[in-house]
Motif scaffolding. Structure first.
Motif, PDB file in Angstrom:
ATOM      1  N   TYR A  16      79.668   9.104  71.319  1.00  0.00           N
ATOM      2  CA  TYR A  16      78.694   8.276  71.406  1.00  0.00           C
ATOM      3  C   TYR A  16      79.201   7.012  70.803  1.00  0.00           C
ATOM      4  N   LEU A  19      74.785   5.608  66.678  1.00  0.00           N
ATOM      5  CA  LEU A  19      73.860   6.645  66.165  1.00  0.00           C
ATOM      6  C   LEU A  19      72.464   5.989  65.611  1.00  0.00           C
ATOM      7  N   LYS A  21      68.507   6.368  64.238  1.00  0.00           N
ATOM      8  CA  LYS A  21      67.516   7.293  63.266  1.00  0.00           C
ATOM      9  C   LYS A  21      66.247   6.876  63.784  1.00  0.00           C
ATOM     10  N   SER A  58      67.977  15.894  68.234  1.00  0.00           N
ATOM     11  CA  SER A  58      68.503  15.002  68.482  1.00  0.00           C
ATOM     12  C   SER A  58      68.956  15.160  70.083  1.00  0.00           C
ATOM     13  N   THR A  60      71.491  12.896  73.020  1.00  0.00           N
ATOM     14  CA  THR A  60      72.228  11.433  73.350  1.00  0.00           C
ATOM     15  C   THR A  60      71.683  11.087  74.903  1.00  0.00           C
ATOM     16  N   ILE A  68      74.019   6.704  73.523  1.00  0.00           N
ATOM     17  CA  ILE A  68      73.228   6.333  72.137  1.00  0.00           C
ATOM     18  C   ILE A  68      72.968   7.885  71.925  1.00  0.00           C
ATOM     19  N   LYS A  69      73.321   8.064  70.559  1.00  0.00           N
ATOM     20  CA  LYS A  69      72.569   9.621  70.015  1.00  0.00           C
ATOM     21  C   LYS A  69      71.488   9.278  69.175  1.00  0.00           C
ATOM     22  N   GLN A  71      68.679  10.436  66.576  1.00  0.00           N
ATOM     23  CA  GLN A  71      68.362  11.482  65.409  1.00  0.00           C
ATOM     24  C   GLN A  71      66.972  11.375  65.319  1.00  0.00           C
ATOM     25  N   SER A 199      74.260   3.243  62.881  1.00  0.00           N
ATOM     26  CA  SER A 199      75.798   3.547  62.565  1.00  0.00           C
ATOM     27  C   SER A 199      76.487   3.620  63.932  1.00  0.00           C
ATOM     28  N   GLY A 201      79.227   5.219  66.354  1.00  0.00           N
ATOM     29  CA  GLY A 201      79.410   6.736  66.657  1.00  0.00           C
ATOM     30  C   GLY A 201      80.863   6.889  66.578  1.00  0.00           C
ATOM     31  N   ASP A 202      81.396   8.040  67.279  1.00  0.00           N
ATOM     32  CA  ASP A 202      82.604   8.463  67.282  1.00  0.00           C
ATOM     33  C   ASP A 202      83.646   7.193  67.695  1.00  0.00           C
TER      34      ASP A 202
END
Length: 240
Positions: A16, A19, A21, A58, A60, A68-69, A71, A199, A201-202
């Motif tokens: 993603y 991230l 929250k 959660s 995505t 977008i993930k 949380q 933040s 993501g991967d």
């Protein structure tokens, strides 16, 4: 050379771009857990009990070309859990402030919930006021116009949803996420700053600027829907 098994395994790892929250807050019995369950599981939560402390989920989603993930922290509405749940507000980028349209009491304390969130969460917190149980139009105690006015006065977005029927349940999550990503794009919000609630993501994006538009696509403005002829009855004893 990496094994074939290793290559297959890495393909299963979720990727993603960002991230985010989110916290879901409001009085007990407003249907926060049912709203979250319908958003993450695409089904109504048949047996729902009051949340004890905090529960985590959660999901995505895709906005434009970005994955977008989210949380998602579902917090208890009872006063006795307040000291516990408030600790989870820290660093939240988005907040869903949920009330029950058929309960005047659940609407009366919104200012306190919003004040707590803004005091403890990200300085750039995006808040969405969510009027839940729109299927209970016949029992409505909070008019759409009143809630819309409150939202405008307090600088938050506003939507009505039904965690029972699933109507509009995705909209508040996507609206908050889109607003946050637009803030990143404009430079107002820095994902690398501690406490931002965001933040990378991967995919480890370096930056988002005018040369790399986020291309979200349109997310139409929600409107009130009051089709009482197709209204489903609520389940007894459920806070949904």
């Amino acid at each position: 050379m990496p094994s074939a098994e290793f290559d297959d395994a890495t393909e299963l790892v979720e990727t993603y771009d960002f991230l985010l929250k989110f916290i879901i807050i409001g009085e007990a019995g407003t249907g926060k857990s049912c709203l979250l369950h319908h958003f993450t599981q695409n089904t109504f939560k048949q047996r729902s009990q009051h949340t004890i402390g905090v529960e985590f989920s959660s999901r995505t989603v895709k906005l434009g070309e970005k994955k977008i993930k989210l949380q998602l922290w579902d917090t208890a509405g009872q006063e006795r859990f307040r000291s516990v749940t408030r600790s989870y507000y820290r660093g939240a980028a988005g907040a869903l402030l949920v009330y029950d349209i058929s309960s005047r009491d659940s609407f009366a304390n919104l200012a306190r919930w919003l004040a707590d969130a803004r005091a403890l969460a990200s300085p750039h917190l995006v808040a969405v006021l969510v009027g839940n149980k729109s299927d209970r139009e016949d029992d409505r105690e909070v008019e759409w116009d009143e809630a819309s006015r409150w939202a405008a006065e307090n600088g938050v977005h506003f939507l009505e949803v039904s965690s029972l029927t699933g109507e509009n349940v995705e909209a508040p999550f996507l609206l908050a996420a889109r607003s946050i990503l637009l803030a990143i794009e404009s430079g107002q919000l820095d994902p690398e700053k501690a406490g931002s609630g965001v933040s990378y993501g991967d995919r480890a994006l370096r930056r988002v600027n005018s040369n790399s538009r986020l291309s979200f696509g349109s997310l139409s403005a929600p409107t009130r829907r009051a089709n009482t002829s197709n209204r489903l009855g609520t389940l007894g004893g459920c806070g949904c």
